[in-house]
Design a protein around this motif. Structure first.
Motif, short mmCIF file in Angstrom:
data_model
loop_
_atom_site.label_atom_id
_atom_site.label_comp_id
_atom_site.label_asym_id
_atom_site.label_seq_id
_atom_site.Cartn_x
_atom_site.Cartn_y
_atom_site.Cartn_z
N SER A 128 -26.85 -0.31 -4.35
CA SER A 128 -25.38 -0.31 -4.41
C SER A 128 -24.93 -1.36 -5.42
O SER A 128 -25.65 -2.31 -5.72
N SER A 129 -23.71 -1.19 -5.92
CA SER A 129 -23.20 -2.16 -6.89
C SER A 129 -23.02 -3.54 -6.25
O SER A 129 -23.20 -4.57 -6.92
N PHE A 130 -22.68 -3.56 -4.97
CA PHE A 130 -22.54 -4.84 -4.27
C PHE A 130 -23.89 -5.55 -4.19
O PHE A 130 -23.98 -6.77 -4.42
N GLN A 131 -24.95 -4.80 -3.87
CA GLN A 131 -26.28 -5.40 -3.82
C GLN A 131 -26.71 -5.88 -5.21
O GLN A 131 -27.34 -6.93 -5.34
N ALA A 132 -26.36 -5.10 -6.23
CA ALA A 132 -26.69 -5.50 -7.60
C ALA A 132 -25.97 -6.78 -7.99
O ALA A 132 -26.54 -7.64 -8.67
N MET A 133 -24.72 -6.92 -7.54
CA MET A 133 -23.94 -8.11 -7.84
C MET A 133 -24.57 -9.35 -7.18
O MET A 133 -24.74 -10.40 -7.82
N PHE A 312 -9.89 -8.17 -2.35
CA PHE A 312 -9.94 -7.45 -3.63
C PHE A 312 -9.98 -8.43 -4.80
O PHE A 312 -10.77 -8.26 -5.74
N VAL A 313 -9.14 -9.47 -4.77
CA VAL A 313 -9.10 -10.46 -5.85
C VAL A 313 -10.41 -11.22 -5.94
O VAL A 313 -10.90 -11.51 -7.04
N LEU A 314 -11.00 -11.55 -4.79
CA LEU A 314 -12.28 -12.26 -4.78
C LEU A 314 -13.34 -11.46 -5.52
O LEU A 314 -14.04 -11.98 -6.40
N PHE A 315 -13.46 -10.17 -5.18
CA PHE A 315 -14.45 -9.32 -5.84
C PHE A 315 -14.06 -9.07 -7.30
O PHE A 315 -14.92 -8.94 -8.17
N PHE A 316 -12.76 -8.98 -7.55
CA PHE A 316 -12.29 -8.79 -8.92
C PHE A 316 -12.75 -9.94 -9.81
O PHE A 316 -13.28 -9.72 -10.91
N LEU A 338 -12.67 -0.67 -5.81
CA LEU A 338 -11.49 0.16 -5.56
C LEU A 338 -11.75 1.16 -4.44
O LEU A 338 -10.88 1.44 -3.61
N ILE A 339 -12.97 1.69 -4.40
CA ILE A 339 -13.32 2.68 -3.37
C ILE A 339 -13.51 2.02 -2.01
O ILE A 339 -12.94 2.47 -1.01
N SER A 340 -14.28 0.93 -1.97
CA SER A 340 -14.65 0.34 -0.68
C SER A 340 -13.53 -0.49 -0.06
O SER A 340 -13.37 -0.50 1.17
N ILE A 341 -12.72 -1.18 -0.87
CA ILE A 341 -11.69 -2.06 -0.32
C ILE A 341 -10.32 -1.40 -0.27
O ILE A 341 -9.60 -1.52 0.73
N MET A 348 -8.14 9.53 -7.70
CA MET A 348 -7.49 8.25 -7.98
C MET A 348 -8.30 7.43 -8.99
O MET A 348 -7.74 6.77 -9.87
N ILE A 349 -9.64 7.46 -8.85
CA ILE A 349 -10.50 6.74 -9.78
C ILE A 349 -10.36 7.30 -11.20
O ILE A 349 -10.27 6.54 -12.18
N SER A 350 -10.33 8.61 -11.33
CA SER A 350 -10.23 9.22 -12.66
C SER A 350 -8.88 8.89 -13.31
O SER A 350 -8.80 8.64 -14.51
N ILE A 351 -7.83 8.86 -12.49
CA ILE A 351 -6.50 8.55 -13.01
C ILE A 351 -6.41 7.10 -13.49
O ILE A 351 -5.96 6.82 -14.60
N ILE A 352 -6.86 6.16 -12.66
CA ILE A 352 -6.76 4.75 -13.03
C ILE A 352 -7.66 4.44 -14.22
O ILE A 352 -7.32 3.61 -15.07
N THR A 353 -8.81 5.14 -14.34
CA THR A 353 -9.69 4.94 -15.50
C THR A 353 -8.99 5.37 -16.78
O THR A 353 -9.02 4.66 -17.79
#
Length: 388
Positions: A128-133, A312-316, A338-341, A348-353
């Motif tokens: 997962s991206s969180f584990q990678a981080m 969200f800000v912490l992870f950002f 954006l998905i998990s929090i 929504m992901i495609s739009i914000i991208t």
């Protein structure tokens, strides 16, 4: 000719195409492009943990143990700046966005059956991206104190390979990825409503960026208006370069020159500019939260509470370590957050991208201007501490 066209302009053409001709396409054609978008998303999801790990680790390794006190001050200022601006965006957003946007009828999105792709692939989720981080932070900190040249070289090579893949493959076909999801949105009948809603948000983002840039230079000038205007004028070449290239790293030579003129400290400018280009993203701290808030409000009619937004800000702030080097990278690494929090879905992901990349030139220019102001502030702190 098309290859030389900037990414934001290509995406603007995609938006116009969908708005003007989307309704003329039959369902099979729309489904074909949607299927390509789904495959693109699957490949990006597979690659994302590697992006996060390699980019964050190399970012941490760039600090090493050189001038630890200076780097500590630098990192503290960056974190405070990113967090303060992100919270400013939150309070501006919850105050103004409900007045500017219109909630989309959720039942319209639900009752319209989502398309099933004609073809699809499934790639394994290795990490997962969180584990990678977390792995990147542990690995980067460990290697900073106990260097292992072969491992460091391997991680840097991995980052170079990933940058090559993204810049030569993913970025060029990104408009095609966006096209498929936008055609499906248009097929559901909410595309024009989305376009009208976000237009006002763009204007708000630009206004907030100008306000924040002016304020941070005013702080750097110790509230001397004349000096603040002078600082901004000196830094303006870096702003224009960043706007044209959509890259903080490509603007580094210009940023260094501007920072040297504003600080008179060539050593600090040379050392701090590459680091700030990677982790100090003032423009993103405005645009990403604002686009996230308006997207959430448009689709759900609600805003996140202060506690959720604080997480969200912490992870950002942490994930911004992984954003440099890739056009639009600031939004790609935020997808898992954006998905998990905030509970974003694929649409929504495609739009914000799409919207993020459309304004990426302005966002990157804001990032670079913020770097210049922060170096002035850090230089004055070092002088007060008598650190040369």
């Amino acid at each position: 000719m098309l290859q030389k066209t900037s990414l934001p302009f290509k995406l603007l053409l995609i938006l116009l195409f969908v708005g003007l001709f989307g309704n003329l396409l039959n369902e099979t054609t729309i489904n074909f492009f949607y299927s390509i978008s789904v495959i693109f998303k699957e490949c990006l999801s597979f690659l994302l943990p590697f992006i996060v790990f390699s980019f964050i680790t190399t970012g941490i390794l760039s600090f090493k143990k050189n001038a630890p006190l200076v780097l500590g001050i630098l990192l503290s200022c960056v974190l405070v700046s990113n967090a303060v601006v992100a919270f400013f965006s939150y309070f501006a957003g919850i105050t103004l966005l409900p007045l500017l946007t219109v909630k989309i009828d959720a039942t319209q999105m639900i009752t319209t059956e989502s398309m099933q792709p004609i073809f699809a692939i499934t790639l394994p989720k290795l990490l997962s991206s969180f584990q990678a981080m977390l792995a990147a932070i542990i690995c980067g900190m460990g290697l900073s104190f106990y260097p292992v040249p072969n491992i460091e070289s391997g991680i840097k090579n991995l980052k170079s390979i990933i940058e090559l893949i993204i810049n030569s493959l993913f970025i060029p076909i990104l408009p095609l990825y966006v096209l498929g999801f936008l055609l499906e949105i248009n097929h559901q009948g909410v595309f024009m409503q989305l376009f009208q809603t976000y237009g006002k948000t763009f204007a708000l983002i630009i206004l907030l960026q100008f306000i924040v840039i002016f304020c941070i230079y005013l702080i750097a000038a110790q509230f001397n208006l004349k000096k603040a205007v002078h600082y901004i004028q000196v830094a303006m070449p870096s702003y224009l370069t960043a706007f044209g290239t959509m890259s903080s790293t490509a603007t580094i030579p210009v940023t260094v020159q501007c920072a040297e003129k504003n600080t008179g400290n060539s050593a600090l400018s040379a050392m701090a500019t590459p680091i700030l280009a990677n982790i100090h993203l003032l423009g993103d701290a405005i645009s990403t939260p604002m686009l996230a808030l308006v997207t959430l409000f448009v689709f759900t009619g609600v805003m996140p509470d202060a506690t959720t937004y604080s997480v969200f800000v912490l992870f950002f702030c942490v994930n911004m370590l992984a954003a440099a080097g890739v056009p639009g990278g600031g939004i790609f690494v935020m997808h898992p957050i954006l998905i998990s929090i905030l509970g974003f879905n694929d649409v929504m992901i495609s739009i914000i991208t799409t919207l993020y990349i459309l304004q990426d030139g302005l966002g990157t220019a804001g990032n670079v201007m913020g770097d210049g102001a922060l170096m002035i502030i850090i230089n004055k702190i070092l002088k007060r501490l008598k650190i040369s």
